[in-house]
Design a protein around this motif. Structure first.
Motif, PDB file in Angstrom:
ATOM      1  N   SER A  47      40.335  87.269  52.468  1.00 37.03           N
ATOM      2  CA  SER A  47      40.095  88.685  52.151  1.00 37.03           C
ATOM      3  C   SER A  47      41.338  89.290  51.497  1.00 37.03           C
ATOM      4  O   SER A  47      41.233  90.179  50.644  1.00 37.03           O
ATOM      5  CB  SER A  47      39.646  89.463  53.390  1.00 37.03           C
ATOM      6  N   GLU A  48      42.530  88.768  51.884  1.00 41.50           N
ATOM      7  CA  GLU A  48      43.767  89.212  51.235  1.00 41.50           C
ATOM      8  C   GLU A  48      43.752  88.790  49.754  1.00 41.50           C
ATOM      9  O   GLU A  48      44.127  89.571  48.866  1.00 41.50           O
ATOM     10  CB  GLU A  48      44.968  88.599  51.973  1.00 41.50           C
TER      11      GLU A  48
ATOM     12  N   ASP B 223      41.075  88.281  47.949  1.00 45.96           N
ATOM     13  CA  ASP B 223      40.074  89.115  47.267  1.00 45.96           C
ATOM     14  C   ASP B 223      40.658  90.483  46.918  1.00 45.96           C
ATOM     15  O   ASP B 223      40.468  90.995  45.815  1.00 45.96           O
ATOM     16  CB  ASP B 223      38.833  89.295  48.157  1.00 45.96           C
ATOM     17  N   ARG B 224      41.372  91.031  47.906  1.00 51.03           N
ATOM     18  CA  ARG B 224      41.969  92.359  47.694  1.00 51.03           C
ATOM     19  C   ARG B 224      42.965  92.303  46.528  1.00 51.03           C
ATOM     20  O   ARG B 224      42.941  93.147  45.623  1.00 51.03           O
ATOM     21  CB  ARG B 224      42.678  92.810  48.973  1.00 51.03           C
TER      22      ARG B 224
ATOM     23  N   SER C  69      43.095  94.203  42.841  1.00 46.33           N
ATOM     24  CA  SER C  69      44.225  95.004  42.354  1.00 46.33           C
ATOM     25  C   SER C  69      44.754  94.446  41.041  1.00 46.33           C
ATOM     26  O   SER C  69      45.147  95.204  40.142  1.00 46.33           O
ATOM     27  CB  SER C  69      45.366  94.998  43.382  1.00 46.33           C
TER      28      SER C  69
END
Ligand code: ZN
Length: 234
Positions: free
Chosen positions: A155-156, A158-159, A163
């Protein structure tokens, strides 16, 4: 065309952070693979020790059988010794018995030694079994740790990818193709800070004009290593 101050530095930072997360995601399976290899090595070691024990035991059993056969022979010779009719015969049987008894004494030593070696290998097998269990445990522990960490890392990633895509929209469209090629080839190292007048990727000196343009926020690639340049913090 120029960009907002610090935009390229942020873009580089996002690339570096994303690379770090990808590295961590890739590291887990590699570490598990390495642990699996250790398990296989220890299984092989255990198998080898088992085979060696088997061989030593067979050899000890053969010698024991030989000893029993010789003992039977000696008993027969002793019977003959008591019933022989001449001194010459007596001497022949006596020396035969002496020779067989000598051979048996050697065999007894060898049998003792062989069983001692079996015991030694058995001890080594015990150690191997413990090592194998430890390797299994370590592999399971690591696999769980990697599986536990994966969703958070994903998920990091993906984040950060979100960005990054957002930050990339700030890039002038005329350099996009070149930028994509750079990322394809160099990943997070596609951008380089310029410290003083030096490209930190290839240590090439910028010309005075290039320096001025960079300070004005103009988008430029290093003429030597091709990295997308931005003004460093120093
Ligand atoms: Zn350079």
């Amino acid at each position: 065309m120029s960009m907002a101050k610090g935009a390229l530095r942020s873009l580089h930072q996002l690339h570096l952070e994303l690379q770090e997360v990808h590295d961590k995601l890739g590291q887990g399976p590699r570490q598990i693979e390495a642990r699996k290899k250790i398990v296989v090595r220890r299984q092989e070691e255990l198998k080898k020790q088992g085979e060696q024990k088997q061989q030593l035991k067979m050899s000890a059993d053969e010698k024991t059988l030989q000893l029993k056969t010789n003992e039977g022979k000696i008993s027969e010779l002793k019977v003959k010794l008591n019933t022989c009719s001449s001194n010459r015969e007596f001497d022949i049987f006596r020396s035969q018995i002496d020779a067989d008894e000598m051979a048996n004494s050697v065999l007894e030593d060898e049998i003792l030694e062989a069983f001692e070696r079996v015991d030694g290998v058995q001890d080594a097998i015990g150690v191997c079994e413990q090592d194998l269990q430890a390797a299994h445990d370590e592999e399971a522990r690591l696999a769980k740790a990697v599986a536990d960490a994966a969703p958070g890392l994903q998920s990091e990633a993906d984040r950060l990818e979100g960005s990054l895509a957002e930050a990339e929209r700030e890039l002038p469209s005329r350099i996009m193709e070149q930028y994509r090629r750079l990322v394809q080839a160099h990943g997070a190292d596609s951008l380089a800070a310029v410290e003083g007048k030096i490209c930190t990727s290839c240590h090439t000196h910028l010309s005075a004009n290039e320096g001025v343009e960079l300070n004005m926020g103009k988008v430029a690639f290093c003429r030597s290593c091709g990295r997308l340049l931005y003004r460093g913090e120093k």
